[in-house]
Design an enzyme around this catalytic site. Sequence first.
Site, mmCIF file in Angstrom:
data_model
loop_
_atom_site.group_PDB
_atom_site.id
_atom_site.type_symbol
_atom_site.label_atom_id
_atom_site.label_comp_id
_atom_site.label_asym_id
_atom_site.label_seq_id
_atom_site.Cartn_x
_atom_site.Cartn_y
_atom_site.Cartn_z
ATOM 1 N N TYR A 1 0.858 -1.187 0.000
ATOM 2 C CA TYR A 1 0.000 0.000 0.000
ATOM 3 C C TYR A 1 0.897 1.240 0.000
ATOM 4 O O TYR A 1 1.540 1.566 0.996
ATOM 5 C CB TYR A 1 -0.920 0.025 1.210
ATOM 6 N N PRO B 1 -16.171 -3.943 2.685
ATOM 7 C CA PRO B 1 -17.531 -4.073 3.216
ATOM 8 C C PRO B 1 -18.525 -3.089 2.623
ATOM 9 O O PRO B 1 -19.739 -3.293 2.729
ATOM 10 C CB PRO B 1 -17.337 -3.799 4.711
ATOM 11 N N LEU B 2 -18.021 -2.031 1.974
ATOM 12 C CA LEU B 2 -18.907 -1.048 1.344
ATOM 13 C C LEU B 2 -18.889 -1.165 -0.183
ATOM 14 O O LEU B 2 -19.376 -0.263 -0.869
ATOM 15 C CB LEU B 2 -18.511 0.367 1.773
ATOM 16 N N ALA B 3 -18.342 -2.286 -0.683
ATOM 17 C CA ALA B 3 -18.262 -2.485 -2.135
ATOM 18 C C ALA B 3 -17.617 -1.272 -2.810
ATOM 19 O O ALA B 3 -18.154 -0.703 -3.766
ATOM 20 C CB ALA B 3 -19.641 -2.776 -2.727
ATOM 21 N N GLY C 1 -17.392 1.655 -1.822
ATOM 22 C CA GLY C 1 -18.169 2.883 -1.665
ATOM 23 C C GLY C 1 -19.557 2.836 -2.253
ATOM 24 O O GLY C 1 -20.378 3.726 -1.967
ATOM 25 N N LEU C 2 -19.868 1.838 -3.067
ATOM 26 C CA LEU C 2 -21.203 1.763 -3.653
ATOM 27 C C LEU C 2 -22.285 1.774 -2.579
ATOM 28 O O LEU C 2 -23.330 2.434 -2.725
ATOM 29 C CB LEU C 2 -21.343 0.494 -4.497
ATOM 30 N N LEU C 3 -22.048 1.057 -1.478
ATOM 31 C CA LEU C 3 -23.079 0.916 -0.459
ATOM 32 C C LEU C 3 -23.254 2.162 0.400
ATOM 33 O O LEU C 3 -24.143 2.204 1.251
ATOM 34 C CB LEU C 3 -22.765 -0.302 0.423
ATOM 35 N N GLY D 1 -24.249 4.838 -0.941
ATOM 36 C CA GLY D 1 -25.359 5.526 -1.601
ATOM 37 C C GLY D 1 -25.012 6.915 -2.092
ATOM 38 O O GLY D 1 -25.895 7.692 -2.481
ATOM 39 N N LYS D 2 -23.723 7.237 -2.129
ATOM 40 C CA LYS D 2 -23.304 8.588 -2.492
ATOM 41 C C LYS D 2 -22.902 8.745 -3.952
ATOM 42 O O LYS D 2 -22.624 9.861 -4.405
ATOM 43 C CB LYS D 2 -22.128 9.015 -1.601
#
Length: 328
Positions: A56, A203-205, A207-209, A211-212
């Site tokens: 990273y 866990p948020l795919a 950022g997809l999850l 909703g922004k």
Amino acid sequence: MQTRTLGRTGHTVSVIGLGTWQLGGDWGAVTDADGAAVLAASVEAGITIFDTADVYGDGRSERLIGHFLANDASGAEIIVATKMGRRAEQLPENFVLANFREWTDRSRTNLGMDTLDLVQLHCPPSAVFESDEVYDALDTLVDEGVIKNYGVSVETCDQALAAISHPGVATVQIILNAFRLKPLDEVLPAARAAGVGIIARVPLASGLLTGKYSRETVFADSDHRNYNRDGSHFDVGETFSGVDFEVGLQAATEFAALVPAGLTPAQAALAWVAQIDGVSAVIPGARSVAQAQANAAAGVAEPLSVAFNEAVQDIYDRLLRKQIHPRW
């Protein structure tokens, strides 16, 4: 903050951790000051596990964590889970003791640690998970005091199951979110039975999850959500969980409509993963203090309803199941 046992390590950690891929700069630029502020806010909010990797930012993420820990006066016991194996060509013959020594020595220097808390093989080729020699080499590092524990980070459920069968494996890191449910079928039950911890990543795919995002959202050239949508740089499953962006937007809209009062879509998505039996820690990333604080709040959320869980399954079955490659 709710806590869990981190598999065979025996350590108790916060159920919401902090993923630090973004501190390396692969999600857009993050200054050293901003990175330190995110780490500090996370600890203040009760987070006690940081996940990083030697690649990273070519070690920048590890170095930021090392500098932070050297100066942290909070008294919190922070577990650092790093990863190794992506600094060499992805061939099974490169996963040998000599390279493990080189990679862990570099991480120990970056993190300022004599002994690493947890080292995970970083999504190596499938043959590596089947090799007794690989696990013997990792056991040697434990015996020598170079690392306390080892685990694996995987791309597929078959890789996870292969690793769980080895008694020295403390944890398995796998993509698990409301858009990626396959690990619930076999991996979670096998891990629970073996006492292996599950670290849930993405866990948020991507950022997809939250909703922004919308069709008009533009990601920076340095952001993998721009340059890796086709999997041209690394496994496409790491970007939006391998879901087509347009389909993912529709699924995210439906998910957001399910969210109970008092939670944001992101917090509901994190709480949903954290409340799965057998999950030790969920490791969302954060690029700001506000994001770190909001993520941590998911670790104190009330249990989500049966109806919520059923609706998540329905979204997956209708929109996403055919989108996900069978190997995931």
